[in-house]
Design a protein around this motif. Structure first.
Motif, PDB file in Angstrom:
ATOM      1  N   TYR A   1      -2.696   2.592  20.850  1.00  0.00           N
ATOM      2  CA  TYR A   1      -1.640   3.132  20.000  1.00  0.00           C
ATOM      3  C   TYR A   1      -2.104   3.092  18.546  1.00  0.00           C
ATOM      4  N   ARG A   2      -1.848   4.187  17.835  1.00  0.00           N
ATOM      5  CA  ARG A   2      -2.149   4.251  16.412  1.00  0.00           C
ATOM      6  C   ARG A   2      -0.842   4.461  15.650  1.00  0.00           C
ATOM      7  N   PRO A   3      -0.452   3.512  14.792  1.00  0.00           N
ATOM      8  CA  PRO A   3       0.848   3.627  14.119  1.00  0.00           C
ATOM      9  C   PRO A   3       0.887   4.772  13.119  1.00  0.00           C
ATOM     10  N   LEU A   4       2.039   5.430  13.068  1.00  0.00           N
ATOM     11  CA  LEU A   4       2.305   6.476  12.090  1.00  0.00           C
ATOM     12  C   LEU A   4       3.597   6.123  11.359  1.00  0.00           C
ATOM     13  N   ALA A   5       3.897   6.867  10.317  1.00  0.00           N
ATOM     14  CA  ALA A   5       5.091   6.563   9.529  1.00  0.00           C
ATOM     15  C   ALA A   5       6.360   6.694  10.362  1.00  0.00           C
ATOM     16  N   ASP A   6       6.370   7.637  11.311  1.00  0.00           N
ATOM     17  CA  ASP A   6       7.571   7.877  12.101  1.00  0.00           C
ATOM     18  C   ASP A   6       7.395   7.511  13.573  1.00  0.00           C
ATOM     19  N   GLY A   7       6.461   6.629  13.872  1.00  0.00           N
ATOM     20  CA  GLY A   7       6.250   6.235  15.266  1.00  0.00           C
ATOM     21  C   GLY A   7       4.812   5.838  15.511  1.00  0.00           C
ATOM     22  N   ALA A   8       4.231   6.390  16.557  1.00  0.00           N
ATOM     23  CA  ALA A   8       2.846   6.054  16.886  1.00  0.00           C
ATOM     24  C   ALA A   8       2.231   7.183  17.703  1.00  0.00           C
TER      25      ALA A   8
ATOM     26  N   ARG B   1      -9.446   2.768  -4.926  1.00  0.00           N
ATOM     27  CA  ARG B   1      -8.759   4.015  -4.578  1.00  0.00           C
ATOM     28  C   ARG B   1      -8.471   4.135  -3.089  1.00  0.00           C
ATOM     29  N   LEU B   2      -8.955   3.180  -2.301  1.00  0.00           N
ATOM     30  CA  LEU B   2      -8.751   3.208  -0.856  1.00  0.00           C
ATOM     31  C   LEU B   2      -7.996   1.972  -0.400  1.00  0.00           C
ATOM     32  N   GLU B   3      -7.070   2.165   0.526  1.00  0.00           N
ATOM     33  CA  GLU B   3      -6.311   1.066   1.108  1.00  0.00           C
ATOM     34  C   GLU B   3      -6.455   1.128   2.630  1.00  0.00           C
ATOM     35  N   ALA B   4      -6.909   0.046   3.239  1.00  0.00           N
ATOM     36  CA  ALA B   4      -7.122   0.020   4.684  1.00  0.00           C
ATOM     37  C   ALA B   4      -5.790   0.110   5.418  1.00  0.00           C
ATOM     38  N   VAL B   5      -5.786   0.894   6.504  1.00  0.00           N
ATOM     39  CA  VAL B   5      -4.615   1.014   7.375  1.00  0.00           C
ATOM     40  C   VAL B   5      -5.027   0.516   8.749  1.00  0.00           C
ATOM     41  N   PRO B   6      -4.403  -0.537   9.272  1.00  0.00           N
ATOM     42  CA  PRO B   6      -4.816  -1.086  10.570  1.00  0.00           C
ATOM     43  C   PRO B   6      -4.509  -0.136  11.710  1.00  0.00           C
ATOM     44  N   LEU B   7      -5.369  -0.138  12.718  1.00  0.00           N
ATOM     45  CA  LEU B   7      -5.188   0.654  13.922  1.00  0.00           C
ATOM     46  C   LEU B   7      -4.865  -0.294  15.068  1.00  0.00           C
ATOM     47  N   ILE B   8      -3.672  -0.226  15.577  1.00  0.00           N
ATOM     48  CA  ILE B   8      -3.263  -1.119  16.652  1.00  0.00           C
ATOM     49  C   ILE B   8      -3.961  -0.720  17.941  1.00  0.00           C
ATOM     50  N   GLY B   9      -4.512  -1.704  18.623  1.00  0.00           N
ATOM     51  CA  GLY B   9      -5.137  -1.460  19.916  1.00  0.00           C
ATOM     52  C   GLY B   9      -6.627  -1.255  19.875  1.00  0.00           C
TER      53      GLY B   9
END
Length: 281
Positions: free
Chosen positions: A20-27, A256-264
């Protein structure tokens, strides 16, 4: 097509992992299948897939409105339709950087009139297997389009009809049928290898060029290949001569970059996925 139904029925037994990869409105759910088993089933069903190596198709698309010619902007309905259908057909669609070199060699107002040699010469920096040159014109609330496809076999004209989205579907289908149907698998240079980097918040061309320039100057990055650019999201494929961990350390130092975690996702390797958010200045 005959044969697909039996393959799809066996999809559950072919599933090797999911993430699963999280998104602003779900995954987003990503499903990974056993490649060897799937290839075997396709072969038994008489279905010839495009294989691991696929033709990289470079797109030059100009939009003419009120007599002014401009390269298509990210988010344009025509580009969205082209990218969507290309993903459906498994056809890697590349977009040029449209930097100063591109603009000087292939100015949008002259693109359609330039000879094939000039288009191929300028496109050479992207190392595509085929080139798609398109021209869109709005007239009376309707869109008219015409395309030229250049590959190793020569040039082919495509002049679709109908509404805008179906026109773009026709163009991609004609290109995919030609490229997948008439060439050997090993003839293509595109290989889906390298680290996938997904960056959110890339809202305009300036941010796009800043990000690509930053990555190309990052130690350990030997090549940067843009793959998709739409709706504020950019996907690139990076080839590294360092470890993914070292790359992450370098990117984490960039304000200028912010890491976004990837679930799974577990341990990253050279074919893994990283995701960041572009914060700009």
């Amino acid at each position: 097509m005959p044969g697909y139904a039996s393959v799809i029925e066996q999809a559950p037994m072919l599933l090797s992992q999911y993430r699963y990869r999280p998104l602003a409105d779900g995954a987003t759910l990503e499903l990974h299948y056993d490649q060897m088993l799937l290839d075997g089933l396709l072969e038994e069903a008489g279905i010839r897939g495009p294989g691991a190596q696929r033709p990289a198709l470079l797109l030059w698309l100009v939009v003419v409105e009120d007599g002014v010619s401009e390269y298509v902007a990210p988010g344009h309905p025509a580009l969205n339709a082209l990218e969507t259908q290309a993903r459906r057909r498994g056809l890697p669609l590349q977009l040029p950087l449209l930097d100063l070199e591109d603009q000087q060699q292939l100015p949008p107002e002259r693109l359609w009139a330039l000879p094939e040699e000039a288009v191929r010469r300028t496109s050479g920096r992207y190392r595509p297997d085929a080139i798609l040159v398109g021209r869109l014109e709005s007239a009376g609330g309707a869109w008219r389009s015409e395309f030229r496809l250049f590959d190793k076999a020569g040039e082919r004209a495509v002049t679709p009809e109908g509404e805008l989205a179906p026109q773009m579907v026709t163009v991609v289908d004609r290109a995919a049928d030609r490229l997948f149907g008439g060439a050997e698998r090993q003839a293509f240079s595109y290989r889906p290898r390298g680290l996938v980097l997904k960056v959110e918040g890339v809202e305009n061309q300036e941010a796009y060029l800043q990000l690509v320039g930053l990555l190309r100057q990052t130690q350990g990055v030997s090549a940067v290949f843009p793959e998709r650019f739409a709706h504020g999201g950019l996907q690139l494929r990076l080839q590294l001569d360092t470890s993914v961990q070292r790359l992450q350390q370098s990117l984490d130092l960039e304000s200028r970059l912010e890491a976004v975690p990837l679930i799974g996702y577990g341990q990253m390797d050279e074919t893994g996925v990283l995701q960041y958010r572009w914060r700009g200045q």
